[in-house]
Enzyme design. Sequence first.
Site, short mmCIF file in Angstrom:
data_model
loop_
_atom_site.label_atom_id
_atom_site.label_comp_id
_atom_site.label_asym_id
_atom_site.label_seq_id
_atom_site.Cartn_x
_atom_site.Cartn_y
_atom_site.Cartn_z
N ASP A 161 0.47 -7.78 1.50
CA ASP A 161 0.78 -6.36 1.59
C ASP A 161 2.28 -6.10 1.62
OD1 ASP A 161 0.21 -3.69 1.56
OD2 ASP A 161 -0.14 -3.51 3.71
N SER B 216 4.77 2.83 7.83
CA SER B 216 4.44 1.72 6.94
C SER B 216 5.65 1.27 6.15
CB SER B 216 3.34 2.14 5.96
OG SER B 216 2.18 1.40 6.16
N HIS C 5 0.81 -1.22 0.00
CA HIS C 5 0.00 0.00 0.00
C HIS C 5 0.84 1.27 0.00
CE1 HIS C 5 0.35 -0.40 4.53
NE2 HIS C 5 0.52 0.91 4.40
#
Length: 505
Positions: free
Chosen positions: A172, A252, A142
Amino acid sequence: MKRLLVIVLVAVLGGLIALGGANYLGWGQTRYVEVNGTPSSLTRFANAPETRVVPAPTDGFVTAADRALPAVVHIKASKPAGRGGRGGGNPFGIDPDQLPDAFRDLFGNPGRGGEDGEMPLQQGSGSGVIISSDGYIVSNNHVVEDAETLEVVLNDERTYSATVIGTDPTTDIALIKIDETDLQPIAFGNSDEVKVGQWVVAVGNPFSLTSTVTAGIVSAKGRSIDIVRRSGGDLAIESFIQTDAVVNPGNSGGALVNQNGDLIGINTAISSPTGVFAGYSFAVPSAIVKKVAEDLREYGVVQRGLLGARIQQINTTFAKEKDIKRNTGVYVAEVVDGSAAEEAGIQEGDVILSVDGVTTLRSSDLLEQLGRHRPGDKVELRVERDGKERSFTATLKNSDGNTDVVLPSSGSDVVAALGAEFENLSADEAKELNVEGVAIADLGQGLLSEQTRVREGFILTRVNGRSVKDVDQLNDLLENATGPVTLEGVYPDDTSRTYKYAIVK
């Protein structure tokens, strides 16, 4: 005098009201207990053998930080606003205002631009981890998904453009690359050996504060929070390491390491009512990260070994409904015809207890273990059937139902899937613009319109790093391409600025 008495009376009443409210809310009720004195006669302690307490390192987490910081990078991604981007702490395109206690990804700090009616860009900030000295970096899908440009800033402030090698929405995880050598990669740790309660360190770039280190403990393992399934579908693997190390938007794709500085996870999501850290964060285990990164580097796509069974986690209520004499394990609700499970002898109603000796208390445990294997791999399953335990050997298959290696779509498929018509530049155009390439004459529905912001008139100059002089050469390069296709080019109104796009089919 009367006015003074009124003022005093009002002040006294106000104080009483304030004290009453404070007492009602529990303020001032802190209780202090001696911890180094003799226990009172009302306190009982169970007799137990002396246990060894492992304290925090006397020098803090210096070793972990020293080893991890050089390998953690800052990723700046420009994404089209509204095209599947998940910037700003927004979990996989979901409005946080609609989810007061949402699990959120950690890709944040958006800034929007755009003019002349064009779709604006979101400027997002994330993190990544160097895993090889020649420039391969892992991050979250993402973070890089739909990015028009990727800029990587190393710990020493060197800056590079990055290319997407491959992505895997089911975990992911993404693999990108910069053109550099002699980098300092991180060492992989064994996430299987991680224990609940052990110290861990998170390294990343929260709120664009580069090279930030925080520490905490492992709160849980094998956690499933249904965030990857929104993009990864039924094949999604969620078996997160849960920690209380402080992470925030921008973390992230950053590293979760042990006290030795070895990578045990990639920080991916938080649980928060506000979009910032509220006590819990979640990381993809390094065992999954390593396998996915190796697949993307070698094949361009992830090799998933599938059992071919629909499963359901057992709990007390479900066990009573199915008359199962246990409260943990993975229930086989359906077996697919011709699948690895059917050929191994697994039946509907079986309860899978372990894979290759690893206990599967939850569905996430089973999916994590299977997710480490490729088509053709054999796994040993311990199963309970009719109250008796049995062992089966299953040869995992791919999504096509065989054991072949899955390869990316062929170049001819990519040519058709791009959804564009190209034309050669005339000699005069090439001379005037001082550029060689082919122009997009018409842009219809296809990979270019779906995965990039490219417009008609764009001049394609390079494919996977190789120069393009005419349409025939473009077709040849696309025909021979394997894995993700990287396109580079310019617009005729500003040939000084190069755009890069990664096409993944």
